[in-house]
Write a protein that holds these residues in place. Structure first.
Motif, short mmCIF file in Angstrom:
data_model
loop_
_atom_site.label_atom_id
_atom_site.label_comp_id
_atom_site.label_asym_id
_atom_site.label_seq_id
_atom_site.Cartn_x
_atom_site.Cartn_y
_atom_site.Cartn_z
N GLU A 68 -2.23 0.92 4.69
CA GLU A 68 -3.38 0.02 4.87
C GLU A 68 -3.46 -0.99 3.74
OE1 GLU A 68 -6.48 2.90 7.33
OE2 GLU A 68 -6.32 3.12 5.15
N VAL A 69 -3.11 -0.57 2.54
CA VAL A 69 -3.07 -1.50 1.41
C VAL A 69 -2.08 -2.63 1.68
CG1 VAL A 69 -2.39 -1.76 -1.01
CG2 VAL A 69 -3.82 0.18 -0.32
N LEU A 70 -0.89 -2.28 2.16
CA LEU A 70 0.12 -3.29 2.45
C LEU A 70 -0.31 -4.18 3.62
CD1 LEU A 70 3.37 -1.16 2.04
CD2 LEU A 70 2.62 -3.03 0.57
N GLU A 71 -0.90 -3.58 4.64
CA GLU A 71 -1.34 -4.37 5.80
C GLU A 71 -2.37 -5.41 5.40
OE1 GLU A 71 -2.78 -1.52 8.55
OE2 GLU A 71 -0.80 -0.77 9.10
N GLY A 83 9.69 2.53 4.66
CA GLY A 83 10.30 2.99 3.42
C GLY A 83 9.55 2.58 2.18
N SER A 84 8.32 2.12 2.33
CA SER A 84 7.54 1.68 1.18
C SER A 84 7.12 2.87 0.31
CB SER A 84 6.31 0.90 1.63
OG SER A 84 5.57 1.62 2.60
N SER A 85 6.71 2.58 -0.93
CA SER A 85 6.44 3.62 -1.92
C SER A 85 5.18 3.31 -2.72
CB SER A 85 7.62 3.72 -2.91
OG SER A 85 8.85 3.88 -2.24
N VAL A 86 4.72 4.32 -3.42
CA VAL A 86 3.63 4.16 -4.39
C VAL A 86 4.17 4.56 -5.76
CG1 VAL A 86 1.29 4.78 -5.04
CG2 VAL A 86 1.93 4.76 -2.63
N ILE A 87 4.00 3.68 -6.73
CA ILE A 87 4.38 3.97 -8.11
C ILE A 87 3.10 4.32 -8.87
CG2 ILE A 87 5.44 3.06 -10.21
CD1 ILE A 87 6.77 0.92 -8.35
N ILE A 142 1.65 -4.68 -4.86
CA ILE A 142 0.24 -4.97 -5.10
C ILE A 142 -0.43 -3.80 -5.83
CG2 ILE A 142 -0.34 -4.11 -2.80
CD1 ILE A 142 -2.23 -6.97 -4.54
N PRO A 143 -1.17 -4.05 -6.89
CA PRO A 143 -1.99 -2.99 -7.49
C PRO A 143 -3.30 -2.89 -6.69
CG PRO A 143 -1.40 -4.72 -9.08
CD PRO A 143 -1.20 -5.27 -7.72
N PRO A 144 -3.55 -1.82 -5.98
CA PRO A 144 -4.73 -1.74 -5.10
C PRO A 144 -6.05 -1.98 -5.79
CG PRO A 144 -3.20 0.01 -4.56
CD PRO A 144 -2.68 -0.63 -5.81
N VAL A 145 -6.24 -1.46 -7.03
CA VAL A 145 -7.55 -1.61 -7.67
C VAL A 145 -7.79 -3.04 -8.16
CG1 VAL A 145 -7.63 0.81 -8.34
CG2 VAL A 145 -6.80 -0.89 -9.97
N VAL A 197 0.79 1.08 -8.32
CA VAL A 197 1.18 -0.12 -7.58
C VAL A 197 1.80 0.34 -6.27
CG1 VAL A 197 2.89 -1.99 -7.48
CG2 VAL A 197 1.52 -1.66 -9.55
N VAL A 198 1.42 -0.30 -5.17
CA VAL A 198 2.03 -0.03 -3.86
C VAL A 198 3.07 -1.11 -3.61
CG1 VAL A 198 1.63 0.21 -1.38
CG2 VAL A 198 -0.09 1.02 -2.99
N THR A 199 4.24 -0.69 -3.13
CA THR A 199 5.35 -1.64 -2.97
C THR A 199 6.19 -1.34 -1.74
OG1 THR A 199 7.37 -2.46 -4.04
CG2 THR A 199 6.74 -0.20 -4.52
#
Length: 284
Positions: A68-71, A83-87, A142-145, A197-199
């Protein structure tokens, strides 16, 4: 193949470590350049990990998933989400800062308050830097916060709750489990700050070494603790857990009492002089 793509996970970790170690914001200017934070811990989570959907039940249906963050951030790049990830990372509070706070019984120490102010500035800049670094490699990030849709809600049931919880994300990325005080107990202890960060970059997920979200808290796994309850001057921690509203009330009161941290809601007494301050405590 670029050096980044040979091992993107290692490249990301190096970039985070380098930023924290070299950034001038991680040093107290006077008198001795004391660092506020130690070397970071970094973990990765698969954006499609079912745990993120579980957070909608655990935290609330308002909590965003990485997808949802990426969308919301990149609505025209749906083909890049697979294949996206969260760091996620943790920056542990340094020994000198923790030691200064152990002595306190009412307010945080000045050094602890400074670390919160400048540490959070450092953390924000790290999120921006890492997202930019990944985008330079050709991936979305993108950093969600720091996004325009990040918000903190006020709920009758639980008080304040964010639609992206950095501690829960760190838990999903294998970085720690929750304590009675609500903090995250990592292998470097509960005294820390965290961010993510979501990427669209695919990274190998960090294996979680635990099976329960309270696994490393002595109060839950051995009935032999409760130190954070004793350390809390505002009575915000009980056997039922952490009361956010009482915590905020106490922090607001001491913010007026302690001139050196005026304007900063800081306390942190429950994170120092407790068995989980410096690492995962051993069961007796």
């Amino acid at each position: 193949m670029t050096s980044f793509m040979k091992n993107p996970g290692e490249a990301v970790i190096r970039e985070i470590e380098k930023f924290v170690s070299e950034h001038p914001g991680n040093r107290k200017s006077e008198p001795d350049g004391t660092p506020y934070y130690d070397a970071p811990l970094v973990g990765f989570a698969d954006a499609s990990d079912p745990l993120f959907l579980e957070f909608k039940d655990i935290i609330g249906d308002f909590h965003l998933t990485p997808q949802e963050v990426l969308e919301r951030s990149f609505p025209n790049h749906a083909d890049s989400w697979d294949g996206s990830s969260v760091i996620s990372w943790v920056i542990p509070i340094s020994k000198s800062v923790r030691e200064s706070n152990r002595k306190e019984t009412r307010c945080s120490s000045k050094l602890w308050a400074d670390a919160k102010i400048y540490g959070e500035e450092l953390n924000v800049q790290l999120q921006e830097h890492l997202a930019s670094f990944i985008r330079e490699q050709g991936f979305l990030a993108i950093p969600p916060v720091l996004s325009p849709f990040f918000e903190v809600l006020q709920l009758d049931e639980v008080g304040s709750a964010a639609n992206w919880s950095e501690r829960h994300v760190a838990y999903a990325a294998g970085l720690g489990t929750f304590g009675l005080s609500g903090g995250l107990i990592t292998k470097q202890g509960i005294a820390m700050r965290c961010a993510s960060v979501v990427t669209s970059l695919k990274l190998n997920p960090t294996q979680r070494s635990y099976s329960d979200f309270r696994e490393d808290c002595l109060f839950y796994n051995s009935d032999k603790c409760g130190s954070c309850m004793e350390r809390c001057p505002g009575g915000a921690i009980s056997q039922e857990g952490h009361n956010k509203e009482l915590c905020m009330v106490h922090c607001a009161e001491v913010m007026q009492e302690c001139d050196y941290n005026a304007g900063v809601l800081s306390c942190g007494l429950c994170q120092t002089s407790v068995p989980c301050e410096t690492g995962i405590p051993k069961k007796s």
